[in-house]
Design an enzyme around this catalytic site. Sequence first.
Site, PDB file in Angstrom:
ATOM      1  N   CYS A 266      -2.645   2.763   2.269  1.00 48.25           N
ATOM      2  CA  CYS A 266      -1.987   3.295   3.470  1.00 48.25           C
ATOM      3  C   CYS A 266      -0.477   3.429   3.359  1.00 48.25           C
ATOM      4  CB  CYS A 266      -2.299   2.397   4.665  1.00 48.25           C
ATOM      5  SG  CYS A 266      -3.925   2.689   5.301  1.00 48.25           S
ATOM      6  N   LEU A 267       0.230   2.326   3.110  1.00 46.28           N
ATOM      7  CA  LEU A 267       1.691   2.398   3.207  1.00 46.28           C
ATOM      8  C   LEU A 267       2.284   3.512   2.337  1.00 46.28           C
ATOM      9  CD1 LEU A 267       2.993  -1.306   3.531  1.00 46.28           C
ATOM     10  CD2 LEU A 267       2.155   0.241   5.284  1.00 46.28           C
TER      11      LEU A 267
END
Length: 438
Positions: A266-267
């Site tokens: 995600c990040l």
Amino acid sequence: MRICVLGAGYVGLATGVMFGELCHEVICADIDRTRVRAVNSGRLPFYEPPLERELRKLVRSGSLKATEDVEWAVGESDIIFICVQTPSMPSGRIDIRPVKSASRNVGRALKKSQGYKLVVVKSTVVPGTTDSVVKPLLEAGSNKKAGKDFGLCMNPEFLQEGSALKDSIEPSRIVVGSGDERSAKILLDLYKPVKSPKIRTDLRTAEMIKYASNAFLATKISYSNEIANICVRLGIDSQKVLEAVGMDPRIGPRFLKPGLGFGGSCLPKDVKALKDRAKQLGYNPRLLSTLLAINSIQPSEGVRLLEMELGGLSGKKIAVLGLAFKGGVDDVRETRALPLVMELLGKGAVVTAFDPMAMANFIRLMPTIRYASSAAECLNGADACIVQADWPEFKKLGRKEFSSMKHPIVVDGRRFLDPESVRRAGAKYLGIGFGSAE
Ligand code: UDX
């Protein structure tokens, strides 16, 4: 309620199990037969033990099942969550083909079915996607109108791998984005048993909240890494500095841990996608570019400590402990272990690696290095080791394991080991943003 979850990945299965726990009937639909088989036999396609335990119970009791027949699953359900992946493309833009394909399938199924159904987008999509991509595909496929014949919401998730079930059952907040009252009310009613703050927004705002949240978490990590990189050059322990910084309630203590950089599904992906979207809009997102740049140099900080200690890496045997993007998971997406190992190899080091769960996945990325079957074996004969993922079991390494190293040097790439214990076990401790504690 009967709930359909499209996409049997982390988000889909955590969502499905959560609604199963809340006593709803759940069907998980996925086009991947292997995943469907795994779910139906109570197994997760990834390592997340607490979620798997609950999944098994729900499958046994018959309240959760999986199918490849997406249209059937949608037809059987009152609420459909789209939880398919949106992977990064080389430009940083997300690939929304899975979301489009899911929307088309749902549209077709809506055409055939009677009654009002609610479609909820949970996949991470850039602001505007639900309204300008998902909605038209649903309407075209179904010949029905969103907000009138069926409902549409955007409901981002904020779960962390390793605590997927807990984060789903007790989320920090529930964001319900919708263009109409009826859809929002159904989703808010569904979440009624979950006692977390609820925020009602429009579709685009809900999509943006997810990106803004992940961009901030990534900013905190890159900020910590920048401070750590300065501290180590000043001979200051950055952990003490950041601990004190985090005591300010305006800042908060979490996500201030320096290390080899952030990875995961995600990040990195979300920051890159937001940066790409901003650029498309004619805005230059300087902060996002810089935080990504800091993240990309962090593995070199670990290599630098090794070089300083060993005086060059050519021919040196380096043990890399932890290949997952963080401890406790088997996920190697965007793991910092990859650039770390590549840089070590580029400097002529001989690398042996070990991870308790992620080794099979990492071998697919990098088949050519040596792999050990335990941390102890990995350390045996090494000139130094570098810990890349914060697996709790690495904290248990002691004199027995360190004494088998040629030079007992430990570089803590995640700042989670206790320097004193490492030192007492006869090894030299070096940490990111710390330097050496002899
Ligand atoms: C993240 C977000 O936390 C979650 O809210 C979102 O929904 C999905 O992305 P996850 O990918 O599971 O969750 O990983 P996370 O625990 O956030 O860690 C991401 C990376 O940052 C890891 O590589 C971790 O080692 C690193 N990290 C985290 C740091 O380097 N320092 C920290 O202080 C925290």
